[in-house]
Design an enzyme around this catalytic site. Structure first.
Site, PDB file in Angstrom:
ATOM      1  N   HIS A  39       0.559  -1.163  -0.016  1.00 18.41           N
ATOM      2  CA  HIS A  39      -0.036  -0.047   0.123  1.00 18.41           C
ATOM      3  C   HIS A  39       0.988   1.312   0.080  1.00 18.41           C
ATOM      4  CE1 HIS A  39       0.928  -0.735   4.145  1.00 18.41           C
ATOM      5  NE2 HIS A  39       0.972   0.676   4.180  1.00 18.41           N
ATOM      6  N   HIS A 124       5.917   5.961  -0.892  1.00 16.07           N
ATOM      7  CA  HIS A 124       6.867   4.710  -1.132  1.00 16.07           C
ATOM      8  C   HIS A 124       5.850   3.422  -0.484  1.00 16.07           C
ATOM      9  CE1 HIS A 124       7.061   5.389   3.466  1.00 16.07           C
ATOM     10  NE2 HIS A 124       7.297   4.043   3.303  1.00 16.07           N
TER      11      HIS A 124
END
Length: 175
Positions: A39, A124
């Site tokens: 995620h 990220h």
């Protein structure tokens, strides 16, 4: 409960992130994340109660109806921590639409009195924890191609001996 708000990865992109992680495994020792945990965190809430979770859902309802899909483009690898005990991640380019979404979510949380980690937003996807990076170069890598993400979710994080697992509490499509 430990919670966070995240952009869910579209299936093709998540598959390509998983392929990248498989390319890294022979060169990098560590605990690689399971693909179902991938995620992009927009806001880390930490420990919250049910009332804060309900207010966070209200934030997502309000913010996400005003925001369209977000472009995801791989932007290289990076680490947090020390080379012998690092978190290895795939960076995502900070586009204007991604920045605007993260700012809108964080601003909405703040307006409703929900605390979150105020570290600068660095998009990220965590690939591995407790990673030990090699001294030399990494192998030639194939990075994920650009894709659009359409869903934001509130997740509950549960820690165990095997690592973290995430349970989706709520999701909403962008736009």
């Amino acid at each position: 409960m430990r919670a966070f708000v995240a952009l869910e990865l579209p299936e093709p992109f998540a598959g390509e992130v998983s392929a990248l992680a498989r390319q890294l495994r022979p060169a990098v020792a560590g605990r690689f994340m399971r693909p179902e945990t991938y995620h992009l965190t927009l806001a880390l809430l930490g420990d919250i109660g049910e009332p804060e979770a309900a207010r966070a859902v209200d934030v997502l309802d309000e913010v996400c109806e005003r925001c369209g899909a977000v472009r995801l483009s791989a932007d290289g690898l990076g680490t947090f921590g020390r080379p012998h005990d690092a978190t290895l991640w795939l960076g995502i380019a900070l586009t204007e639409e991604l920045r605007a979404l993260a700012e809108a979510v964080r601003s909405g949380l703040e307006e409703r009195g929900i605390a979150y980690d105020r570290k600068a937003f660095r998009p990220h996807i965590t690939l591995a924890r407790r990673a030990r990076l090699p001294q030399g170069d990494l192998p030639e890598l194939v990075f994920p191609g650009p894709e659009r993400a359409y869903r934001v979710a509130l997740f509950k994080s549960e820690l165990s001996q095997e690592g973290a697992s995430y349970k989706e509490l709520y999701h909403i499509d962008l736009g």
